[in-house]
Design a protein around this motif. Structure first.
Motif, short mmCIF file in Angstrom:
data_model
loop_
_atom_site.label_atom_id
_atom_site.label_comp_id
_atom_site.label_asym_id
_atom_site.label_seq_id
_atom_site.Cartn_x
_atom_site.Cartn_y
_atom_site.Cartn_z
N PHE A 148 -15.22 -9.41 21.22
CA PHE A 148 -16.44 -9.63 21.34
C PHE A 148 -16.70 -11.27 21.31
O PHE A 148 -16.95 -11.65 20.16
CB PHE A 148 -17.53 -8.72 20.66
CG PHE A 148 -17.64 -7.50 21.07
CD1 PHE A 148 -18.75 -6.76 21.81
CD2 PHE A 148 -16.43 -6.57 20.66
CE1 PHE A 148 -18.49 -5.59 22.01
CE2 PHE A 148 -16.54 -5.26 20.76
CZ PHE A 148 -17.57 -4.65 21.67
N TYR A 149 -16.60 -11.96 22.41
CA TYR A 149 -16.71 -13.27 22.15
C TYR A 149 -17.84 -14.07 22.22
O TYR A 149 -19.10 -13.52 22.92
CB TYR A 149 -15.99 -14.02 23.57
CG TYR A 149 -14.26 -13.99 23.30
CD1 TYR A 149 -13.86 -15.03 22.19
CD2 TYR A 149 -13.49 -12.90 23.83
CE1 TYR A 149 -12.26 -14.99 22.36
CE2 TYR A 149 -12.33 -13.04 23.95
CZ TYR A 149 -11.50 -13.81 23.13
OH TYR A 149 -10.08 -13.94 22.88
N MET A 150 -18.24 -15.12 21.31
CA MET A 150 -19.55 -15.73 21.30
C MET A 150 -19.26 -17.16 22.15
O MET A 150 -20.26 -17.99 21.75
CB MET A 150 -20.02 -16.15 19.62
CG MET A 150 -20.47 -14.71 19.15
SD MET A 150 -20.93 -14.62 17.42
CE MET A 150 -19.13 -14.41 16.80
N ILE A 151 -18.31 -17.51 22.72
CA ILE A 151 -18.30 -18.47 23.55
C ILE A 151 -17.93 -18.14 24.82
O ILE A 151 -17.79 -16.88 24.90
CB ILE A 151 -16.88 -19.26 23.17
CG1 ILE A 151 -15.89 -18.66 23.16
CG2 ILE A 151 -17.32 -19.98 21.76
CD1 ILE A 151 -14.50 -19.48 22.82
N SER A 152 -18.23 -19.15 26.06
CA SER A 152 -17.87 -18.64 27.19
C SER A 152 -16.59 -18.30 27.71
O SER A 152 -15.69 -18.79 26.92
CB SER A 152 -18.35 -19.78 28.18
OG SER A 152 -17.63 -20.87 28.05
N VAL A 153 -16.34 -17.82 28.95
CA VAL A 153 -15.02 -17.67 29.31
C VAL A 153 -14.21 -18.63 29.55
O VAL A 153 -13.22 -18.96 29.28
CB VAL A 153 -15.19 -16.91 30.75
CG1 VAL A 153 -13.68 -16.59 31.25
CG2 VAL A 153 -15.63 -15.28 30.54
N GLU A 154 -15.04 -19.96 29.84
CA GLU A 154 -14.06 -21.22 30.35
C GLU A 154 -13.69 -21.73 28.98
O GLU A 154 -12.58 -22.28 28.98
CB GLU A 154 -15.13 -21.94 31.07
CG GLU A 154 -15.45 -21.74 32.27
CD GLU A 154 -16.34 -20.51 32.53
OE1 GLU A 154 -16.52 -19.92 33.56
OE2 GLU A 154 -17.14 -20.13 31.47
#
Length: 286
Positions: A148-154
Motif C-alpha cells: 500500500f504505497y504512499m507515493i505515486s506510481v511514477e
C-alpha cells in the motif's frame, strides 16, 4: 546482528538481511457499516450506510483483482483493501507472462480517485513471488506482497537498484519515531529493492515463523513509503480469517487518516478473498 530480528539460531543472520530480495473502471455503491471487519464487501454493499468506491479491475491469473474503499456516512474512511476473485489464485505457479509478471515484478492496482481524498495511500503494488525468496526456510515459499504505497506510481518506479552510488537514498532512514519502535532494517544493500525501497520487519521476526503472514514497512530517501501485508498463497487458499492491530510509528510525515489494523478474510458466497487495512485514526503532521 544476530539479535536484530531475534530469530532461531539455525537461521543464518546474513540470510535474514536478504529476506525481501525478491518482497468498468471506477464505480461507487452504497453499503452498511458493521462491527465485524470480516463482513464481505458484497454484504456491505447490500446494506446501506457505507459508500464503497471501487477501482478498476486488473487481471491476475485466470481472474481479477481490484481495490476498494468504504467511507461511512460521516465521510470517514472505514476500510481499504483489495478484492481477489477465486480464479485469480489459479495459473500462478509457472511463468505466465500473459497473465502476470513473475519473480516479484509489480502489478499496479489503482485506487478509486475518491480514496485519495480520505487516506494517504496512492495505489497498491501487487507482487507475486512463485518461489518465495531468501532466506532459505523463512520466506522461500510462494507468496504475495501487497504494498500500500504512499507515493505515486511514477515515484515508485523511479526507485533505482541499489548500488554504491544509490546507497545514500536507500539508507537515509526516516527520523527517529517515524517507524514503529519494534521494527528494524539492516544497513547496506540488504532489503533494498528497485521500485520498492528499503524493507523493515518486526524485530521479533522469529515469532512469525513458520511464515504464513506478516506486515512489513518500507522507506526510501528519508520517508515512509508503504505498508505491506505479505501473505503466502497457501494461507490465502485456506479461506482463513485474520484480524490484528499492527505496530504504529510515533510521528507521521503527512497529516491524514491512517489504518491501524490489517485483515484477511473470505466471502463464502462469492469465493472472493480480501486483504484490507482498517480502524483508521486521524494523525497530525509532526
Amino acid at each position: 546482528m544476530e539479535n536484530l530480528f531475534r530469530v532461531p539460531k539455525k537461521i543464518i543472520a546474513l540470510g535474514l538481511f536478504l529476506f525481501l530480495s525478491s518482497c468498468s473502471q471506477n464505480e461507487m455503491v452504497n453499503g452498511d457499516v458493521q462491527n465485524s471487519a470480516s463482513q464481505s464487501l458484497t454484504a456491505k454493499i447490500n446494506s446501506g450506510k457505507l459508500n464503497v468506491f471501487k477501482g478498476p479491475e486488473v487481471t491476475l491469473g485466470y481472474g481479477k483483482v481490484r481495490s476498494w474503499i468504504s467511507i461511512d456516512k460521516n465521510g470517514y474512511p472505514n476500510e481499504i483493501g483489495i478484492e481477489i476473485t477465486p480464479d485469480a489464485l489459479k495459473n500462478l505457479i509457472t511463468d505466465n507472462a500473459k497473465t502476470l509478471p513473475t519473480d516479484g515484478r509489480t502489478i499496479v492496482v489503482p485506487l478509486h480517485l475518491k480514496a485519495k481524498q480520505y487516506i494517504p495511500f496512492d495505489h497498491i503494488g501487487l507482487n507475486w513471488n512463485p518461489h518465495g525468496h531468501q532466506p532459505e526456510h523463512v520466506f522461500d515459499v510462494p507468496h504475495f506482497d501487497f504494498h500500500f504505497y504512499m507515493i505515486s506510481v511514477e515515484e515508485q518506479m523511479a526507485i533505482p537498484e541499489w548500488s554504491p552510488e544509490t546507497d545514500a537514498t536507500f539508507n537515509l532512514y526516516p527520523p527517529s519515531g517515524y517507524m514503529p519502535a519494534d521494527y528494524a532494517t539492516p544497513p547496506g544493500p540488504a532489503t533494498a529493492e528497485p521500485q520498492m525501497g528499503k524493507h523493515w520487519a518486526p524485530i521479533n521476526l522469529g515469532d512469525y515463523l513458520p511464515f504464513s503472514k506478516i506486515l512489513i514497512y518500507g522507506s526510501y530517501n528519508g520517508k515512509v513509503i508503504f505498508v505491506e501485508p505479505m501473505i503466502t498463497l497457501d494461507y490465502l487458499l485456506s479461506n482463513s480469517e485474520f484480524h490484528v492491530d499492527y505496530s504504529q510509528p510515533e510521528f507521521f510525515q503527512k497529516a491524514g487518516n491512517y489504518p491501524t489494523k490489517y485483515n484477511i478474510y473470505h466471502d463464502a458466497t462469492t469465493g472472493n478473498t480480501y486483504v484490507t487495512l482498517s480502524e483508521f485514526v486521524s494523525r497530525t503532521k509532526i
